[in-house]
Structures are given as C-alpha cells and as structure tokens.
Design a protein around this motif. Structure first.
Motif, PDB file in Angstrom:
ATOM      1  N   GLY A 211       1.098  -1.358   0.246  1.00  0.00           N
ATOM      2  CA  GLY A 211       0.086   0.367  -0.341  1.00  0.00           C
ATOM      3  C   GLY A 211       0.315   1.701  -0.112  1.00  0.00           C
ATOM      4  O   GLY A 211       0.141   2.699   0.078  1.00  0.00           O
TER       5      GLY A 211
ATOM      6  N   THR B 254      -0.208   4.778  -2.689  1.00  0.00           N
ATOM      7  CA  THR B 254      -1.561   4.667  -2.156  1.00  0.00           C
ATOM      8  C   THR B 254      -1.508   5.920  -0.754  1.00  0.00           C
ATOM      9  O   THR B 254      -2.054   6.805  -0.710  1.00  0.00           O
TER      10      THR B 254
ATOM     11  N   THR C 135       0.374   8.981  -1.274  1.00  0.00           N
ATOM     12  CA  THR C 135      -0.839  10.330  -1.898  1.00  0.00           C
ATOM     13  C   THR C 135      -1.613  10.569  -0.599  1.00  0.00           C
ATOM     14  O   THR C 135      -1.870  11.681  -0.520  1.00  0.00           O
TER      15      THR C 135
ATOM     16  N   HIS D 198      -5.409   2.566   6.119  1.00  0.00           N
ATOM     17  CA  HIS D 198      -4.017   2.398   6.613  1.00  0.00           C
ATOM     18  C   HIS D 198      -3.711   3.013   7.527  1.00  0.00           C
ATOM     19  O   HIS D 198      -2.826   3.199   8.262  1.00  0.00           O
TER      20      HIS D 198
END
Length: 210
Positions: free
Chosen positions: A19, A22, A25, A61
């Motif tokens: 991850g 992602t 970002t 996350h």
C-alpha cells in the motif's frame, strides 16, 4: 566537516509494501490539509472527502486519528528533508550551508509546496500545549533542525567565516526567527516581496563575517 542531518527516521510510521503508493498519496494530501485546517482538524472523514475515497479505504491505512497525525508529521518531515535539508547539506560547508539552508526554506515557501506554508511551524504552534506522541515528534524535529543550523554556524565560525565573537546558538536562533517570520508573512500576503526582504535580511546578517 559537513554537519549530518540528525533527524532519526526510525520512529516514523512505516507503510506496508503493497500500500506504499496509495499511502504516499494519502499522506501528501493530509499534510496539505493540515496546513490549512490543523492536525486536530485532520480526520479520516475529512481526508476521505478531499480524496474522493471511502472512509473504510482510508481506515485500512490508519488505525486511529493519532496514527494518522503521526504519519502526517512524518511525511511533512520527509518533504522538508528533501526540499530544505538536503540542498543545504549539498552546499559548501560553513557559511555556504548556513546561507543555503535559509534559501532552501524560502524556496520551499515560494513554490507553495503546502497551501498553509511551513507545516512544522504551524504544527508546533497548534500542538505545543498538547502533551503526547504527536507533540513529541514535532518537538524532536524542531530541536534537531535547530541543531543542524547551529552546526552550520559553528563550522562557519571555525573556518573564520564569521566574527570571532559570534555565538552559534544565538545566530541559529536569529536565522530560525527570520525564517518563521517569512513563513507567517508569506502565508498572510502571498507576496514574493516578503521572501525578497527575508533574503536581504539574511544576507546582511551573515555579511558581518566578511
């Protein structure tokens, strides 16, 4: 001797390999939002809305708001290292690095890396009276950046590039103050003349060693 950047990345939150893109970002957006709304105003819901993602997707996350805040501070520190610290370390030692760290900071503001100016400056004011891991991480960054500037000043003094009576601690404090004043005024006015004035003040202050 070049002063090494002392900020210890070992305590920064680490992304999983799968991850990482992602997460990067998400965190870049989180830092930008935090310079406008503050770290306390940074929530999974707010960030999800800004990115057009689901809350559940973001929650995968970050397990908590504090984890999100810590990861955001770490990302801000990474960007600051890339845009301000590394260019300064690459400059000629002593007075060259002292001048370069100020110029790199002004360029960091000038390119509008984040909409609210220097992340660490605003975060320190917001979290300074709130004990906990987030404050501790910001405080460690601030202290170590101050140590870096002081190291540049001490090297310049040892190379006779500054007057013999110059105090590296005081000079580092003054230069840090100039940078913070430039940040505040540039955020308020978005006027390049603010940074031009700050550059002039730094040049005049450091020219005392000529």
């Amino acid at each position: 001797m070049t002063e090494a950047w002392p900020y210890d990345r070992a305590g920064w939150p680490r992304p999983s390999a799968g991850g990482e893109r992602t997460r990067e970002t998400i965190l870049r957006a989180a830092v930008s939002l935090a310079t406008v709304y503050g770290l306390d105003g940074l929530t999974v819901g707010h960030l999800a809305a800004a990115l057009g993602m689901s809350k559940s997707g973001l929650s995968a996350h970050f397990g908590s708001k504090q984890e999100l805040q810590l990861a955001t501070v770490a990302e801000a520190a990474r960007v600051f290292d890339e845009e301000v610290v590394q260019p300064a370390l690459a400059a000629p030692v002593g007075l060259g690095q002292l001048t370069a760290v100020c110029e790199a900071f002004f360029e960091h503001l000038e390119r509008h890396t984040f909409p609210g100016g220097c992340f660490m400056a605003s975060a320190a004011l917001e979290m300074g009276t709130r004990p906990g891991p987030v404050k501790d991480l910001i405080a460690a960054f601030q202290a170590q950046f101050g140590t870096l500037i002081r190291g540049f000043a001490a090297t310049a003094l040892a190379r006779n590039e500054l007057p013999a009576g110059e105090d590296p601690d005081r000079l580092a404090f003054e230069l840090n103050g100039i940078m913070l004043a430039a940040d505040t005024n540039f955020v308020f006015h978005d006027d390049p003349a603010v940074l031009d004035l700050a550059r002039q003040i730094v040049r005049q202050r450091l020219a005392a060693g000529d």
